[in-house]
Design an enzyme around this catalytic site. Structure first.
Site, PDB file in Angstrom:
ATOM      1  N   ARG A   1      -1.672   8.469   0.749  1.00 31.60           N
ATOM      2  CA  ARG A   1      -2.859   9.266   0.538  1.00 31.60           C
ATOM      3  C   ARG A   1      -3.248  10.489   0.375  1.00 31.60           C
ATOM      4  NH1 ARG A   1      -5.896   4.778   4.521  1.00 31.60           N
ATOM      5  NH2 ARG A   1      -5.120   2.932   2.921  1.00 31.60           N
TER       6      ARG A   1
ATOM      7  N   ARG B   1      -2.004   9.076   8.582  1.00 34.16           N
ATOM      8  CA  ARG B   1      -1.877   7.884   8.802  1.00 34.16           C
ATOM      9  C   ARG B   1      -1.160   6.988   7.815  1.00 34.16           C
ATOM     10  NH1 ARG B   1      -5.446   3.120   8.446  1.00 34.16           N
ATOM     11  NH2 ARG B   1      -6.694   4.349   7.113  1.00 34.16           N
TER      12      ARG B   1
ATOM     13  N   GLU C   1       1.058  -1.209   0.053  1.00 36.46           N
ATOM     14  CA  GLU C   1      -0.114  -0.024   0.038  1.00 36.46           C
ATOM     15  C   GLU C   1       0.939   1.179  -0.090  1.00 36.46           C
ATOM     16  OE1 GLU C   1      -2.849  -0.436   3.103  1.00 36.46           O
ATOM     17  OE2 GLU C   1      -4.030  -1.956   1.920  1.00 36.46           O
TER      18      GLU C   1
ATOM     19  N   HIS D   1     -12.352   9.264   5.526  1.00 36.93           N
ATOM     20  CA  HIS D   1     -12.126   7.561   5.799  1.00 36.93           C
ATOM     21  C   HIS D   1     -11.600   7.856   7.235  1.00 36.93           C
ATOM     22  CE1 HIS D   1     -10.709   3.622   4.982  1.00 36.93           C
ATOM     23  NE2 HIS D   1      -9.720   4.131   5.016  1.00 36.93           N
TER      24      HIS D   1
ATOM     25  N   HIS E   1      -9.653   9.059   1.957  1.00 39.78           N
ATOM     26  CA  HIS E   1      -9.387   7.943   0.986  1.00 39.78           C
ATOM     27  C   HIS E   1      -9.412   8.432  -0.523  1.00 39.78           C
ATOM     28  CE1 HIS E   1      -8.295   4.191  -0.510  1.00 39.78           C
ATOM     29  NE2 HIS E   1      -8.157   3.577   0.493  1.00 39.78           N
TER      30      HIS E   1
HETATM   31  P1  FAD Z   1     -14.715   0.537  15.085  1.00 33.65           P
HETATM   32  O1  FAD Z   1     -14.439  -0.613  14.376  1.00 33.65           O
HETATM   33  O2  FAD Z   1     -15.549   1.594  14.235  1.00 33.65           O
HETATM   34  O3  FAD Z   1     -15.834   0.108  16.344  1.00 33.65           O
HETATM   35  C1  FAD Z   1     -16.604   1.188  17.129  1.00 33.65           C
HETATM   36  C2  FAD Z   1     -17.591   0.556  17.822  1.00 33.65           C
HETATM   37  O4  FAD Z   1     -18.125   1.677  18.771  1.00 33.65           O
HETATM   38  C3  FAD Z   1     -18.839  -0.064  17.223  1.00 33.65           C
HETATM   39  O5  FAD Z   1     -19.060  -1.229  17.586  1.00 33.65           O
HETATM   40  C4  FAD Z   1     -19.950   1.022  17.187  1.00 33.65           C
HETATM   41  O6  FAD Z   1     -21.053   0.664  17.280  1.00 33.65           O
HETATM   42  C5  FAD Z   1     -19.511   1.482  18.761  1.00 33.65           C
HETATM   43  N1  FAD Z   1     -20.158   2.648  19.004  1.00 33.65           N
HETATM   44  C6  FAD Z   1     -19.755   4.052  18.633  1.00 33.65           C
HETATM   45  N2  FAD Z   1     -20.487   4.871  19.456  1.00 33.65           N
HETATM   46  C7  FAD Z   1     -21.098   4.296  20.400  1.00 33.65           C
HETATM   47  C8  FAD Z   1     -21.934   4.744  21.521  1.00 33.65           C
HETATM   48  N3  FAD Z   1     -22.200   5.979  21.795  1.00 33.65           N
HETATM   49  N4  FAD Z   1     -22.601   3.639  22.354  1.00 33.65           N
HETATM   50  C9  FAD Z   1     -22.235   2.382  22.183  1.00 33.65           C
HETATM   51  N5  FAD Z   1     -21.283   2.169  20.953  1.00 33.65           N
HETATM   52  C10 FAD Z   1     -21.053   2.838  20.000  1.00 33.65           C
HETATM   53  N6  FAD Z   1      -7.465   0.280   8.724  1.00 33.65           N
HETATM   54  C11 FAD Z   1      -6.527  -0.286   8.522  1.00 33.65           C
HETATM   55  O7  FAD Z   1      -5.490  -0.834   9.384  1.00 33.65           O
HETATM   56  N7  FAD Z   1      -6.517  -1.245   7.501  1.00 33.65           N
HETATM   57  C12 FAD Z   1      -7.264  -1.446   6.600  1.00 33.65           C
HETATM   58  O8  FAD Z   1      -7.454  -2.197   5.647  1.00 33.65           O
HETATM   59  C13 FAD Z   1      -8.364  -0.317   6.523  1.00 33.65           C
HETATM   60  N8  FAD Z   1      -9.537  -0.430   5.878  1.00 33.65           N
HETATM   61  C14 FAD Z   1     -10.799   0.544   6.048  1.00 33.65           C
HETATM   62  C15 FAD Z   1     -11.472   0.320   5.412  1.00 33.65           C
HETATM   63  C16 FAD Z   1     -12.848   1.149   5.636  1.00 33.65           C
HETATM   64  C17 FAD Z   1     -13.963   0.886   4.515  1.00 33.65           C
HETATM   65  C18 FAD Z   1     -12.787   1.963   6.732  1.00 33.65           C
HETATM   66  C19 FAD Z   1     -14.196   2.675   7.003  1.00 33.65           C
HETATM   67  C20 FAD Z   1     -11.747   1.995   7.448  1.00 33.65           C
HETATM   68  C21 FAD Z   1     -10.722   1.155   7.138  1.00 33.65           C
HETATM   69  N9  FAD Z   1      -9.437   1.045   8.165  1.00 33.65           N
HETATM   70  C22 FAD Z   1      -8.628   0.255   8.031  1.00 33.65           C
HETATM   71  C23 FAD Z   1      -9.621   1.627   9.462  1.00 33.65           C
HETATM   72  C24 FAD Z   1     -10.022   0.850  10.473  1.00 33.65           C
HETATM   73  O9  FAD Z   1     -11.123   0.053  10.067  1.00 33.65           O
HETATM   74  C25 FAD Z   1     -10.594   1.621  11.630  1.00 33.65           C
HETATM   75  O10 FAD Z   1      -9.947   2.641  12.019  1.00 33.65           O
HETATM   76  C26 FAD Z   1     -10.576   0.496  12.733  1.00 33.65           C
HETATM   77  O11 FAD Z   1     -11.341  -0.623  12.590  1.00 33.65           O
HETATM   78  C27 FAD Z   1     -11.296   1.260  14.043  1.00 33.65           C
HETATM   79  O12 FAD Z   1     -11.638   0.305  15.111  1.00 33.65           O
HETATM   80  P2  FAD Z   1     -12.273   0.713  16.216  1.00 33.65           P
HETATM   81  O13 FAD Z   1     -12.247  -0.603  17.288  1.00 33.65           O
HETATM   82  O14 FAD Z   1     -11.487   1.919  16.940  1.00 33.65           O
HETATM   83  O15 FAD Z   1     -13.684   1.167  16.001  1.00 33.65           O
HETATM   84  C1  SIN Z   2      -7.586   0.401   2.022  1.00 37.16           C
HETATM   85  O1  SIN Z   2      -7.863  -0.942   1.905  1.00 37.16           O
HETATM   86  O2  SIN Z   2      -7.052   1.201   1.093  1.00 37.16           O
HETATM   87  C2  SIN Z   2      -7.783   1.000   3.458  1.00 37.16           C
HETATM   88  C3  SIN Z   2      -6.506   0.647   4.077  1.00 37.16           C
HETATM   89  C4  SIN Z   2      -6.460   1.788   5.398  1.00 37.16           C
HETATM   90  O3  SIN Z   2      -7.436   2.516   5.444  1.00 37.16           O
HETATM   91  O4  SIN Z   2      -5.482   1.538   6.089  1.00 37.16           O
END
Ligand code: FAD
Ligand code: SIN
Length: 540
Positions: free
Chosen positions: A285, A381, A120, A346, A237
């Site tokens: 990015r 990032r 990437e 993103h 993104h």
């Molecule tokens: P999340 O996985 O978003 O979880 C948040 C949780 O909190 C959810 O369960 C939600 O329902 C809950 N929540 C929120 N507010 C409340 C509330 N008030 N009360 C109760 N529950 C609540 N990162 C990478 O490193 N590699 C990748 O390939 C990558 N691809 C991505 C692709 C996409 C489409 C997206 C959107 C992001 C991507 N990212 C990637 C970023 C990464 O996925 C996220 O930064 C990471 O998953 C965040 O994890 P988290 O546990 O912090 O939050």
């Molecule tokens: C992607 O697959 O391009 C997302 C990866 C990331 O957000 O880190």
């Protein structure tokens, strides 16, 4: 409205990778409650495509991963944090594998089975461990299974955390949680609380983030008085599918596809990226997103093209089955046609300030994952570093909490603040919903145009004025008859104000923050933007 109270050792708010990994690492024989505002898998994690960055290849080393992270972080990635995270990568990936998470592997010529590593933007090595193009789904399912199998973790789905409980000594003692199915407000007392609520993408008109990403944790922490940092660094993104929405989000076309050879082109077929960066379509990015925005503005066009046709069709279908099928469902055969793409909001690099143990500036309150600002990413990032960051900080927060928990200590309920209990209604009613929808649309457009990929002094000033107006309009609904959309809108306006406040405090361009009135980095601003309720003074 009927109130009830629950007492637990650990209250985890959010069931993405950070919340689940914390629960997995929490001590046995403790009362652990996860509250999550939709069904358990719904999270940013669930949609992650590219994978997890980790220096597992023979030609790689955490030191090289460190160098790439620091370079992309544009002067603000903290070296101690980057060292910690990049060093932990290989171990954590193997732990996930041992839990049964099926990353894609391949057989080497000598017969050894190794992780198949993706490439990437910004990485000088192949180091993205992935499960084809559905890495997040695989991780989310695997962690939910593991956490449920423990038998000592309770999950309340469809429960939305509204506000944190802070006592007179400024310790966090739990949270008020709204049961979305009944409208009942439940008070949860906890010895330790983890905010793992994810990102803020829903603040913007176009985002890859699902509907849950309304910045609730950051807004709650801000209202509780926690320190917040670097909210100006919003990652856009570069490649999301143009012209189609899936519910509230746009569909991501993983950067990993460019890692396999896909090239960005203008509509008339010009490979425009080499003019912006020597790494062409695989530049970091921020560079790619700005280049696309520049080309679109210059040419008056709505999208650019991502041409994948140089990749062997069978490889495209095998390596990116989710992207292939989703594009096909919209009438685009990516093995034969270029994909129309545009940038979308993103990821937020800023958030609740935490130390290397995931501790916030409020005692007994931890934060991990996207809602936290660990200072790993700095001003930008590096791709696929966020899943890794979430694992590292959730684990360290759990270690710290496990070490510090004192079983006998009682929570001083009588000293809890929290103010008036508000009353909730399940539905806002048509008339109110129309006003909320209008405010939400206005907010998302405002942030897209004034606090988006390209910013300006006057745009940020205008955003500030408009946001204050919106906050005043929202006031009318509070404290009477609050519904879930109003609560989320309040959080989104809070987060939007934090983004604009931080962006206004950075009259330079660095990493993801680009202000056309100050187009270059200025060494006087080579520092984090740290804010709090005490110095900004607003509460929505
Ligand atoms: P999340 O996985 O978003 O979880 C948040 C949780 O909190 C959810 O369960 C939600 O329902 C809950 N929540 C929120 N507010 C409340 C509330 N008030 N009360 C109760 N529950 C609540 N990162 C990478 O490193 N590699 C990748 O390939 C990558 N691809 C991505 C692709 C996409 C489409 C997206 C959107 C992001 C991507 N990212 C990637 C970023 C990464 O996925 C996220 O930064 C990471 O998953 C965040 O994890 P988290 O546990 O912090 O939050
Ligand atoms: C992607 O697959 O391009 C997302 C990866 C990331 O957000 O880190």
């Amino acid at each position: 409205m009927k109130d009830s109270a629950t007492l637990v050792d650990y209250l985890v708010i959010g069931s993405g990778i950070a919340g689940l990994w914390f629960a997995w690492k929490a001590d046995r024989n403790k009362r652990i409650l996860i509250v999550t505002k939709k069904d358990s898998p719904e999270s940013n994690t669930n949609y992650a495509q590219g994978g997890i960055a980790a220096a597992v290849a023979e030609n790689d080393a955490p030191r090289l991963h460190y160098q790439d992270t620091v370079r992309v972080g544009s002067g603000l990635a903290h070296p101690d944090v980057v060292t910690l995270v990049t060093a932990a990568g290989p171990r954590l990936v193997r732990e996930l594998w041992d839990l049964g998470i099926k990353f894609t592997t391949r057989r080497e010529t000598d017969g050894k089975v190794e992780f198949d590593l993706g490439q990437e933007g910004g990485h000088r090595r192949r180091r993205i461990v992935h499960a084809r193009d559905a890495t997040g789904f695989e991780i989310e399912q695997g962690l939910l299974k593991a956490v449920r199998a423990r038998g000592d973790v309770t999950i309340w789905e469809e429960h939305l955390a509204v506000d944190l409980l802070i006592d007179e000594e400024r310790k966090c003692c739990g949270a008020d949680v709204l049961d979305k199915s009944t409208g009942e407000l439940k008070r949860v007392y906890a010895r330790f609380c983890l905010l793992a609520t994810g990102g803020v993408g829903q603040v913007y008109r176009h985002t890859t983030n699902p509907a849950i990403a309304t910045g609730d944790g950051i807004a709650m922490a801000y209202r509780a008085g926690a320190r917040i940092a670097n909210m100006e660094f919003i990652q856009f993104h570069p490649t999301t599918l143009f012209g189609h929405r899936i519910n509230d989000r746009v569909f991501l076309i993983s950067e990993a596809i460019r890692g396999e050879g896909a090239v960005l082109k203008t509509i008339d077929g010009k490979d425009f990226m080499p003019a912006y960066h020597p790494d062409g379509s695989l530049a970091p990015r921020d560079v790619v997103a700005r280049a696309i925005a520049t080309e679109l503005a210059r040419r008056g066009e709505e999208f650019v093209l991502l041409d994948c046709t140089s990749i062997e069709p069978s490889k495209l279908r095998e390596r990116f089955p989710n992207i292939y099928k989703t594009c096909l469902s919209f009438g685009i055969d990516i093995t034969r046609q270029p994909i129309p793409v545009v940038p979308a909001a993103h990821y937020v690099c800023g958030g609740i300030v935490v130390n290397t143990w995931g501790e916030t500036s409020i005692k007994r309150l931890f934060a991990a994952g996207e809602c936290a600002c660990s200072r790993l990413h700095g001003a930008n990032r590096l791709a696929s570093n966020s899943l890794l960051e979430a694992l590292v900080f959730a684990e360290r927060a759990a270690m710290k909490a496990n070490e510090e928990i004192v079983e006998e200590e009682s929570i001083s309920f009588e000293r809890l603040g929290g103010g008036d209990r508000i009353s909730f209604i399940k539905e806002a009613g048509h008339d109110k919903q129309a006003v909320i929808d209008e405010l939400l649309n206005r907010l998302r457009n405002l942030m897209w145009y004034y606090a988006g990929i390209v910013r300006s002094d006057s745009g940020l000033r205008e955003a500030d004025v408009q946001l204050a107006r919106m906050a005043a309009e929202l006031e009318r609904f509070i404290p009477k008859n609050i519904s879930i959309p109003i609560l989320e809108l309040r959080n989104m306006i809070t987060v939007a104000k934090l983004i604009v406040a931080c962006a206004s405090r950075r009259p330079e361009s660095r990493g993801l923050h680009y202000n056309q009135d100050h187009p270059f980095p200025d060494e006087r601003f080579e520092r984090d933007t740290v804010v709090s309720k005490d110095d900004l003074g607003f509460v929505v």
